[in-house]
Motif scaffolding. Sequence first.
Motif, PDB file in Angstrom:
ATOM      1  N   GLY A 142      16.575  30.962   6.905  1.00 28.29           N
ATOM      2  CA  GLY A 142      17.791  31.589   7.415  1.00 28.29           C
ATOM      3  C   GLY A 142      19.018  30.796   7.043  1.00 28.29           C
ATOM      4  O   GLY A 142      18.931  29.763   6.367  1.00 28.29           O
ATOM      5  N   PRO A 143      20.208  31.239   7.471  1.00 28.79           N
ATOM      6  CA  PRO A 143      21.435  30.516   7.173  1.00 28.79           C
ATOM      7  C   PRO A 143      21.458  29.173   7.907  1.00 28.79           C
ATOM      8  O   PRO A 143      20.668  28.936   8.821  1.00 28.79           O
ATOM      9  CB  PRO A 143      22.534  31.451   7.680  1.00 28.79           C
ATOM     10  N   LYS A 144      22.385  28.310   7.506  1.00 33.74           N
ATOM     11  CA  LYS A 144      22.457  26.970   8.094  1.00 33.74           C
ATOM     12  C   LYS A 144      22.610  27.021   9.612  1.00 33.74           C
ATOM     13  O   LYS A 144      22.011  26.217  10.332  1.00 33.74           O
ATOM     14  CB  LYS A 144      23.618  26.208   7.470  1.00 33.74           C
ATOM     15  N   ALA A 161       4.928  26.783  11.375  1.00 29.22           N
ATOM     16  CA  ALA A 161       5.634  27.322  10.208  1.00 29.22           C
ATOM     17  C   ALA A 161       6.785  26.387   9.834  1.00 29.22           C
ATOM     18  O   ALA A 161       7.406  25.767  10.696  1.00 29.22           O
ATOM     19  CB  ALA A 161       6.174  28.716  10.519  1.00 29.22           C
ATOM     20  N   GLU A 162       7.069  26.293   8.546  1.00 26.14           N
ATOM     21  CA  GLU A 162       8.158  25.433   8.067  1.00 26.14           C
ATOM     22  C   GLU A 162       9.504  26.116   8.330  1.00 26.14           C
ATOM     23  O   GLU A 162       9.627  27.340   8.202  1.00 26.14           O
ATOM     24  CB  GLU A 162       7.976  25.175   6.563  1.00 26.14           C
ATOM     25  N   HIS A 163      10.522  25.338   8.684  1.00 20.99           N
ATOM     26  CA  HIS A 163      11.872  25.850   8.895  1.00 20.99           C
ATOM     27  C   HIS A 163      12.760  25.372   7.747  1.00 20.99           C
ATOM     28  O   HIS A 163      12.779  24.189   7.420  1.00 20.99           O
ATOM     29  CB  HIS A 163      12.454  25.348  10.226  1.00 20.99           C
ATOM     30  N   ARG A 164      13.505  26.310   7.175  1.00 19.17           N
ATOM     31  CA  ARG A 164      14.357  25.948   6.034  1.00 19.17           C
ATOM     32  C   ARG A 164      15.593  26.853   6.036  1.00 19.17           C
ATOM     33  O   ARG A 164      15.554  27.971   6.560  1.00 19.17           O
ATOM     34  CB  ARG A 164      13.577  26.114   4.712  1.00 19.17           C
ATOM     35  N   THR A 165      16.682  26.373   5.436  1.00 18.61           N
ATOM     36  CA  THR A 165      17.912  27.178   5.373  1.00 18.61           C
ATOM     37  C   THR A 165      18.283  27.471   3.920  1.00 18.61           C
ATOM     38  O   THR A 165      17.829  26.791   2.990  1.00 18.61           O
ATOM     39  CB  THR A 165      19.090  26.444   6.047  1.00 18.61           C
ATOM     40  N   ASP A 166      19.119  28.510   3.742  1.00 13.26           N
ATOM     41  CA  ASP A 166      19.628  28.844   2.417  1.00 13.26           C
ATOM     42  C   ASP A 166      21.116  29.192   2.545  1.00 13.26           C
ATOM     43  O   ASP A 166      21.737  28.918   3.572  1.00 13.26           O
ATOM     44  CB  ASP A 166      18.821  29.987   1.777  1.00 13.26           C
ATOM     45  N   THR A 167      21.683  29.787   1.517  1.00 12.62           N
ATOM     46  CA  THR A 167      23.129  30.039   1.491  1.00 12.62           C
ATOM     47  C   THR A 167      23.498  31.488   1.812  1.00 12.62           C
ATOM     48  O   THR A 167      24.597  31.929   1.469  1.00 12.62           O
ATOM     49  CB  THR A 167      23.685  29.660   0.101  1.00 12.62           C
ATOM     50  N   ARG A 168      22.636  32.228   2.441  1.00 10.01           N
ATOM     51  CA  ARG A 168      22.937  33.624   2.757  1.00 10.01           C
ATOM     52  C   ARG A 168      24.171  33.717   3.663  1.00 10.01           C
ATOM     53  O   ARG A 168      24.475  32.802   4.428  1.00 10.01           O
ATOM     54  CB  ARG A 168      21.734  34.300   3.391  1.00 10.01           C
ATOM     55  N   LYS A 169      24.838  34.832   3.608  1.00 10.13           N
ATOM     56  CA  LYS A 169      26.060  35.042   4.375  1.00 10.13           C
ATOM     57  C   LYS A 169      25.821  35.738   5.719  1.00 10.13           C
ATOM     58  O   LYS A 169      26.615  35.590   6.641  1.00 10.13           O
ATOM     59  CB  LYS A 169      27.047  35.873   3.554  1.00 10.13           C
ATOM     60  N   ASP A 170      24.750  36.517   5.839  1.00 12.45           N
ATOM     61  CA  ASP A 170      24.502  37.224   7.099  1.00 12.45           C
ATOM     62  C   ASP A 170      23.652  36.360   8.034  1.00 12.45           C
ATOM     63  O   ASP A 170      23.245  35.247   7.693  1.00 12.45           O
ATOM     64  CB  ASP A 170      23.829  38.576   6.843  1.00 12.45           C
ATOM     65  N   ALA A 171      23.383  36.884   9.229  1.00 12.93           N
ATOM     66  CA  ALA A 171      22.675  36.117  10.251  1.00 12.93           C
ATOM     67  C   ALA A 171      21.190  36.435  10.316  1.00 12.93           C
ATOM     68  O   ALA A 171      20.484  35.928  11.197  1.00 12.93           O
ATOM     69  CB  ALA A 171      23.304  36.384  11.613  1.00 12.93           C
ATOM     70  N   THR A 172      20.682  37.260   9.387  1.00 16.70           N
ATOM     71  CA  THR A 172      19.259  37.593   9.424  1.00 16.70           C
ATOM     72  C   THR A 172      18.413  36.384   9.037  1.00 16.70           C
ATOM     73  O   THR A 172      18.888  35.455   8.383  1.00 16.70           O
ATOM     74  CB  THR A 172      18.942  38.746   8.460  1.00 16.70           C
ATOM     75  N   VAL A 173      17.163  36.404   9.469  1.00 11.06           N
ATOM     76  CA  VAL A 173      16.227  35.339   9.105  1.00 11.06           C
ATOM     77  C   VAL A 173      14.971  35.962   8.512  1.00 11.06           C
ATOM     78  O   VAL A 173      14.638  37.112   8.807  1.00 11.06           O
ATOM     79  CB  VAL A 173      15.865  34.465  10.322  1.00 11.06           C
TER      80      VAL A 173
END
Length: 211
Positions: A142-144, A161-173
Amino acid sequence: MSMLTPPGMGGDYRITGDKYPRMRRPRRRGRLVVAIVASVAALSLVGWGTLQLIDVFTGGSTATASSAKADCPTASASPAAAAKALPAPAQITVNVLNATPRTGLAKQAADELKKRGFRIGDVGNATKEYDKKIAGVGLLLGPKASLDTSLPVLGTQLAHAEHRTDTRKDATVDLILGDKFTALTGKADADKALAALTAPATVKGDKKTGC
């Protein structure tokens, strides 16, 4: 015989003079009261002196508990105490993606998450970047801003489960299912984990200060 001569004395003994001895009981009651008062006063002085000596040798440690508590610092809110600010499942939109060669897993997981109150977004296969590249049970992406909000809540539904973030603009995960995935965490265990996550922390007293 004189009138002052006791009968039977034959006049050999006479009481002379104009003063006669008076027979009185000794004043014992007054003396007893004085003695009791003096004893009580002495005991009071001894007790007071003992307290003063104790205070000197203990460095004034006889302060009352109420004054000691008044000096205790007020505990500030911990990060865990603010956990109630986490979003509810109904506020989280989850994309369920299958990164395994087994078919039907994404729909199965999405249907169960929907029953547990989560909003479901896209359901399908993982993108090439993640397809057949998730070795564990899954990856939560999901986003930061979701790292300390949406992802922990979703993580209660799939332990380890592993947790990781990316650069997406919306709030979905995203919930990307990995090779070791078989099913979501049992609902009872997931509910307990979610309750523990959103419960405020209990602040324990300082053993050294007694606060």
